[in-house]
Motif scaffolding. Structure first.
Motif, mmCIF file in Angstrom:
data_model
loop_
_atom_site.group_PDB
_atom_site.id
_atom_site.type_symbol
_atom_site.label_atom_id
_atom_site.label_comp_id
_atom_site.label_asym_id
_atom_site.label_seq_id
_atom_site.Cartn_x
_atom_site.Cartn_y
_atom_site.Cartn_z
ATOM 1 N N HIS A 1 -10.963 -6.816 -14.945
ATOM 2 C CA HIS A 1 -11.418 -7.574 -13.778
ATOM 3 C C HIS A 1 -11.392 -9.069 -14.059
ATOM 4 O O HIS A 1 -10.951 -9.872 -13.227
ATOM 5 C CB HIS A 1 -12.829 -7.127 -13.397
ATOM 6 C CG HIS A 1 -13.390 -7.828 -12.215
ATOM 7 N ND1 HIS A 1 -14.324 -8.849 -12.314
ATOM 8 C CD2 HIS A 1 -13.139 -7.701 -10.886
ATOM 9 C CE1 HIS A 1 -14.624 -9.285 -11.109
ATOM 10 N NE2 HIS A 1 -13.927 -8.620 -10.226
ATOM 11 N N ASP B 1 -10.221 5.093 -9.624
ATOM 12 C CA ASP B 1 -9.948 4.113 -10.673
ATOM 13 C C ASP B 1 -9.527 4.912 -11.901
ATOM 14 O O ASP B 1 -10.348 5.600 -12.522
ATOM 15 C CB ASP B 1 -11.213 3.292 -10.952
ATOM 16 C CG ASP B 1 -11.017 2.216 -11.998
ATOM 17 O OD1 ASP B 1 -10.152 2.387 -12.881
ATOM 18 O OD2 ASP B 1 -11.744 1.213 -11.953
ATOM 19 N N THR C 1 -13.880 5.923 -16.603
ATOM 20 C CA THR C 1 -14.518 6.172 -15.311
ATOM 21 C C THR C 1 -14.721 7.652 -15.026
ATOM 22 O O THR C 1 -15.453 8.012 -14.096
ATOM 23 C CB THR C 1 -13.686 5.569 -14.169
ATOM 24 O OG1 THR C 1 -12.329 6.032 -14.313
ATOM 25 C CG2 THR C 1 -13.721 4.054 -14.204
ATOM 26 N N PHE D 1 -5.030 2.463 -9.833
ATOM 27 C CA PHE D 1 -5.706 3.452 -8.999
ATOM 28 C C PHE D 1 -4.671 4.476 -8.550
ATOM 29 O O PHE D 1 -3.494 4.155 -8.362
ATOM 30 C CB PHE D 1 -6.321 2.787 -7.766
ATOM 31 C CG PHE D 1 -7.549 1.969 -8.051
ATOM 32 C CD1 PHE D 1 -8.806 2.418 -7.663
ATOM 33 C CD2 PHE D 1 -7.456 0.742 -8.694
ATOM 34 C CE1 PHE D 1 -9.945 1.663 -7.917
ATOM 35 C CE2 PHE D 1 -8.586 -0.021 -8.954
ATOM 36 C CZ PHE D 1 -9.832 0.442 -8.563
ATOM 37 N N THR E 1 -17.278 3.277 -8.122
ATOM 38 C CA THR E 1 -17.646 3.487 -9.515
ATOM 39 C C THR E 1 -19.078 2.990 -9.730
ATOM 40 O O THR E 1 -19.993 3.493 -9.102
ATOM 41 C CB THR E 1 -16.623 2.839 -10.472
ATOM 42 O OG1 THR E 1 -16.461 1.455 -10.158
ATOM 43 C CG2 THR E 1 -15.277 3.541 -10.382
ATOM 44 N N ALA F 1 -10.789 3.884 -1.651
ATOM 45 C CA ALA F 1 -11.167 3.855 -3.062
ATOM 46 C C ALA F 1 -12.487 4.584 -3.285
ATOM 47 O O ALA F 1 -13.412 4.503 -2.475
ATOM 48 C CB ALA F 1 -11.282 2.418 -3.546
ATOM 49 N N VAL G 1 -11.124 -2.977 -9.891
ATOM 50 C CA VAL G 1 -11.130 -2.311 -11.183
ATOM 51 C C VAL G 1 -12.533 -2.355 -11.791
ATOM 52 O O VAL G 1 -13.226 -3.374 -11.748
ATOM 53 C CB VAL G 1 -10.096 -2.952 -12.130
ATOM 54 C CG1 VAL G 1 -10.362 -4.426 -12.360
ATOM 55 C CG2 VAL G 1 -10.051 -2.198 -13.458
ATOM 56 N N HIS G 2 -12.953 -1.243 -12.343
ATOM 57 C CA HIS G 2 -14.265 -1.153 -12.970
ATOM 58 C C HIS G 2 -14.302 -1.876 -14.312
ATOM 59 O O HIS G 2 -15.281 -2.546 -14.634
ATOM 60 C CB HIS G 2 -14.637 0.327 -13.172
ATOM 61 C CG HIS G 2 -15.883 0.541 -13.967
ATOM 62 N ND1 HIS G 2 -15.874 0.779 -15.331
ATOM 63 C CD2 HIS G 2 -17.190 0.547 -13.592
ATOM 64 C CE1 HIS G 2 -17.116 0.925 -15.757
ATOM 65 N NE2 HIS G 2 -17.926 0.793 -14.727
ATOM 66 N N ASN H 1 -15.768 10.291 -10.677
ATOM 67 C CA ASN H 1 -16.309 8.935 -10.856
ATOM 68 C C ASN H 1 -17.597 9.024 -11.679
ATOM 69 O O ASN H 1 -18.686 8.721 -11.214
ATOM 70 C CB ASN H 1 -16.505 8.211 -9.527
ATOM 71 C CG ASN H 1 -17.404 8.957 -8.553
ATOM 72 O OD1 ASN H 1 -17.649 10.158 -8.699
ATOM 73 N ND2 ASN H 1 -17.905 8.263 -7.540
#
Length: 319
Positions: free
Chosen positions: A196, A41, A278, A208, A177, A174, A190-191, A296
């Motif tokens: 989001h 991310d 992140t 990403f 996170t 992926a 998405v973090h 991460n």
């Protein structure tokens, strides 16, 4: 903690050897080792891609850096006259973040509310890092071009040779996170909570990519706008991204979309670059060397994590 970095994943690349180093695993409870194909991310490194998309429109004569943007997006009031240059240098006066997602707003309703955020300072008066400003830039790119932001980024990625850059990663590739109370373990999504809640590509966060993808971006900046697949930006566009146009309180210079000589994480390097919440970062030095460090940091929690020292040590080779 892996090799001085919070989280479980570390991927890095330095121009002096140009080989990616990957350590750890995609999640702290996963035994399969990390590979160069794993997608991180990128968080606010997304802003660099958004900057490139906007400057490509400037190169094409479709956008002016110093014209008020209210004809495209409702930023501030009619009298504020916020410009694209101010948005890209975080001097627009917009707030740092759009907290409306905390009230339950989502999708287009949230997007409209964020874009209508009132200024918290006079346009051009102060430097204030702003996610809201880059959401506005993404919206401007879409409205001026008539194309979605993700289409622009896909085109840029193709020219860079960054074949894995995506807004919708496979969960299998992926890197995990944070474990969040309302979402559980975030992986393949998405973090960033605002991105989001918006539910579609936004200019501030959400992309990403692999360590090689970010290295392709760094090489393009080093090579005056030329990527592996052709010219991405004019030399003038790269100059705008690498020449300070404002100064932050922390002492670093702010160019369009990139920070210049940010000692907090670059150490003493004369370089430009960006970081992501992140745990991502890249920097390109005036000498032409560059480095990419993806971690991460927020996995499994953001609490008590500080990557600054590890970043300074990693980027120390830039001089």
């Amino acid at each position: 903690m892996v090799n001085g970095a919070p989280g479980s994943a570390w991927a890095s690349l330095r121009s002096i050897d140009d080989d990616a180093v990957v350590l750890g695993s995609a999640a702290d409870d996963e035994r399969m080792p990390l590979t160069p194909a794993h997608l991180f991310d990128l968080a606010s490194l997304t802003k660099t891609f958004t900057t490139v998309a906007a400057l490509r429109l400037v190169d094409a004569g479709l956008l002016g850096l110093d014209e008020p943007v209210r004809s495209f997006v409702p930023v501030g009031s009619e009298a504020d006259g916020v410009t694209l240059r101010q948005l890209l240098t975080h001097t627009s006066g917009l707030p740092a973040e759009g907290r409306m997602w905390r009230t339950g707003l989502t999708g287009e309703e949230l997007r409209s509310a964020v874009l209508r955020s009132p200024l918290v300072a006079s346009a051009g008066s102060v430097h204030r890092y702003s996610d809201v400003g880059f959401i506005a830039v993404g919206e401007i790119v879409e409205r001026v071009s008539g194309r979605a932001l993700d289409a622009h980024v896909a085109e840029i990625a193709g020219l860079l040779g960054a074949s894995s850059v995506t807004w919708q990663p496979s969960a299998d590739l992926a890197v995990a996170t944070e474990r969040q109370p309302h979402r559980g373990l975030v992986r393949g999504e998405v973090h960033d909570e605002l991105a989001h809640a918006l539910g579609r590509p936004a200019g501030h966060a959400g992309l990403f990519g692999t360590v090689e993808d970010v290295a392709a971006l760094a090489r393009m900046i080093r090579d005056d706008g030329v990527g592996a697949g052709g010219r991405v930006l004019s030399a003038d566009g790269i100059r705008l991204m690498t020449t300070p146009a404002a100064t932050a309180d922390a002492g670093y210079g702010q160019a369009l979309g990139l920070r210049v000589r940010d000692a907090a994480w670059m150490g003493g390097a004369d370089a430009v670059g960006h970081t992501g919440f992140t745990g991502t970062a890249f920097a390109v030095s005036r000498s032409g060397a560059f480095g990419v460090l993806l971690t991460n940091r927020v996995h499994p929690t953001r609490e008590g994590t500080d990557l600054s020292a590890a970043r300074r040590e990693f980027f120390s080779f830039l001089g």
